[in-house]
Design an enzyme around this catalytic site. Sequence first.
Site, PDB file in Angstrom:
ATOM      1  N   ARG A  29       0.827  -1.227   0.000  1.00 31.89           N
ATOM      2  CA  ARG A  29       0.000   0.000   0.000  1.00 31.89           C
ATOM      3  C   ARG A  29       0.850   1.262   0.000  1.00 31.89           C
ATOM      4  NH1 ARG A  29      -2.355  -3.658   3.395  1.00 31.89           N
ATOM      5  NH2 ARG A  29      -4.575  -4.101   3.092  1.00 31.89           N
ATOM      6  N   ILE A  30       1.931   1.259   0.810  1.00 29.34           N
ATOM      7  CA  ILE A  30       2.747   2.481   0.915  1.00 29.34           C
ATOM      8  C   ILE A  30       3.533   2.693  -0.379  1.00 29.34           C
ATOM      9  CG2 ILE A  30       4.623   3.605   2.177  1.00 29.34           C
ATOM     10  CD1 ILE A  30       3.652   2.034   4.692  1.00 29.34           C
ATOM     11  N   ASP A  67       9.278  -6.362  -6.512  1.00 30.71           N
ATOM     12  CA  ASP A  67       8.585  -6.985  -5.380  1.00 30.71           C
ATOM     13  C   ASP A  67       8.480  -8.475  -5.688  1.00 30.71           C
ATOM     14  OD1 ASP A  67       6.849  -7.703  -3.245  1.00 30.71           O
ATOM     15  OD2 ASP A  67       5.999  -5.693  -3.245  1.00 30.71           O
ATOM     16  N   PRO A  79       8.851  -4.547   4.410  1.00 31.08           N
ATOM     17  CA  PRO A  79       8.924  -4.862   5.845  1.00 31.08           C
ATOM     18  C   PRO A  79      10.301  -5.422   6.142  1.00 31.08           C
ATOM     19  CG  PRO A  79       7.696  -6.566   4.666  1.00 31.08           C
ATOM     20  CD  PRO A  79       8.053  -5.514   3.645  1.00 31.08           C
ATOM     21  N   ASN A 122      15.899  -9.866   4.154  1.00 28.93           N
ATOM     22  CA  ASN A 122      16.297  -8.571   3.572  1.00 28.93           C
ATOM     23  C   ASN A 122      17.130  -7.703   4.522  1.00 28.93           C
ATOM     24  OD1 ASN A 122      14.501  -7.272   5.266  1.00 28.93           O
ATOM     25  ND2 ASN A 122      12.888  -7.066   3.726  1.00 28.93           N
ATOM     26  N   ALA A 143      11.150   2.934   5.813  1.00 29.10           N
ATOM     27  CA  ALA A 143      10.557   1.620   6.103  1.00 29.10           C
ATOM     28  C   ALA A 143      11.132   0.992   7.379  1.00 29.10           C
ATOM     29  CB  ALA A 143      10.736   0.717   4.890  1.00 29.10           C
ATOM     30  N   ARG A 144      12.298   0.364   7.266  1.00 30.29           N
ATOM     31  CA  ARG A 144      12.918  -0.254   8.431  1.00 30.29           C
ATOM     32  C   ARG A 144      14.433  -0.060   8.361  1.00 30.29           C
ATOM     33  NH1 ARG A 144       8.943   0.099  10.759  1.00 30.29           N
ATOM     34  NH2 ARG A 144       7.653  -1.463  11.773  1.00 30.29           N
ATOM     35  N   ASP A 166      14.193   7.912   7.604  1.00 29.76           N
ATOM     36  CA  ASP A 166      13.246   8.105   8.710  1.00 29.76           C
ATOM     37  C   ASP A 166      13.397   6.977   9.723  1.00 29.76           C
ATOM     38  OD1 ASP A 166      11.095   9.598   9.948  1.00 29.76           O
ATOM     39  OD2 ASP A 166       9.786   7.906   9.413  1.00 29.76           O
ATOM     40  N   GLU A 219      17.820   2.530  16.080  1.00 30.56           N
ATOM     41  CA  GLU A 219      16.971   3.640  16.540  1.00 30.56           C
ATOM     42  C   GLU A 219      16.263   3.387  17.864  1.00 30.56           C
ATOM     43  OE1 GLU A 219      14.179   3.457  13.097  1.00 30.56           O
ATOM     44  OE2 GLU A 219      12.597   3.420  14.606  1.00 30.56           O
ATOM     45  N   HIS A 224      11.786   8.627  12.806  1.00 32.60           N
ATOM     46  CA  HIS A 224      10.644   7.718  12.582  1.00 32.60           C
ATOM     47  C   HIS A 224       9.314   8.466  12.735  1.00 32.60           C
ATOM     48  CE1 HIS A 224       9.901   3.125  12.534  1.00 32.60           C
ATOM     49  NE2 HIS A 224       8.861   3.739  11.998  1.00 32.60           N
TER      50      HIS A 224
HETATM   51  C1  COI Z   1       4.861   0.830  11.803  1.00 30.73           C
HETATM   52  O1  COI Z   1       3.656   1.029  11.697  1.00 30.73           O
HETATM   53  O2  COI Z   1       5.311  -0.326  11.788  1.00 30.73           O
HETATM   54  C2  COI Z   1       5.777   1.951  11.965  1.00 30.73           C
HETATM   55  O3  COI Z   1       6.908   1.853  11.594  1.00 30.73           O
HETATM   56  C3  COI Z   1       5.295   3.167  12.652  1.00 30.73           C
HETATM   57  C4  COI Z   1       5.545   3.101  14.112  1.00 30.73           C
HETATM   58  C5  COI Z   1       6.716   3.916  14.522  1.00 30.73           C
HETATM   59  C6  COI Z   1       4.339   3.570  14.851  1.00 30.73           C
END
Ligand code: COI
Length: 331
Positions: free
Chosen positions: A154-155, A174, A206, A211, A233-234, A258, A263, A296
């Site tokens: 979606r993002i 993907d 994700p 990954n 993302a991560r 972000d 973190e 984030h």
């Molecule tokens: C998530 O929804 O998994 C995020 O990364 C946002 C979270 C910092 C609330």
Amino acid sequence: MKIIAYGIRDDEKPYLEQWSKDKGIEVKAVAELLDDSTVDQAKGYDGAVVYQQKPYTAEVLDKLASFGIKSLSLRNVGVDNIDADAIKRNGIKVTNVPAYSPSAIAELTVTQLMRLLRKTNTFDRKIAHGDLRWAPDIADELDQMTVGVIATGRIGRKAINIYRGFGAKIVAYDIYHNPELEKEGIYVDTLDELYAQADVISLHSPATKENEHMLDDAAFNKMKDGVFILNPARGTLIDTDALIRALDSGKVAGAALDVYEDEVGIFNTDFGSFDAIPDERLKNLIKRENVLVTPHIAFYTKTAAKNMVQFALNSNVNLIEKGTDDSEVKF
Ligand code: COI
């Protein structure tokens, strides 16, 4: 029915209270996160609504289950911090909020890309010192660029729509192909093909074991010179040391981060001064004019906060009442 909600921030409270009033269901809001020092507060509740980036440990999950709590609803998307074995062993059902606001993430991602391309950080610093000259900080135009989108959930799809509004060409990668995008022929078969074509790489995957450090030295070497990297993302998707090397060599022209692999415990904390931030690598990144670090915050919008609270509470009710929900996560 009684639900306990952990880690509730002040900006979430009005949405929680409104939901509780509308549904006539008692929700206890706890400011602290769910860990071994707070889990006992869940005794006597039917379900728990949670959000945190620190781990949901086996000990805590075992305890929740021993209190009869088998309904756990996350207010966020990512489930990478949950001990999957403890979830399965205890028969705990978990839901997440897969789409609290894809726009929130996509909008910040593109905002930061535009800031990088137009060198606003550099101009802000020059202007603050009374330097109002243009050169040498001439910009690139997104309209002329190819954006490589990694993961078209979606993002990623929301980001694609915004990039297209700027006239950018899109290539995507993907393992699951979206049927609409497939028809448009934007998918490449390998990450290497994406790296070879993209002027900008926009990460929307994700975090998985597979990954971790997807963007490492080898990956950066396969990219175009002067590539821009966007990671909303991560943190684990990028090998930070490799990114620093790629920034030093000029291979990477700019990065908007972000998220950051270390973190947890650092982002969303006030250290009082820049020097007091206890992470030299992060400070190295923040100091660079061509790196934009945000703590984030992509998710942090009013729409997202409301949806995270209220969607998670609805899912928790479904788990408690029916033992299932559309947003159930399979481990
Ligand atoms: C998530 O929804 O998994 C995020 O990364 C946002 C979270 C910092 C609330």
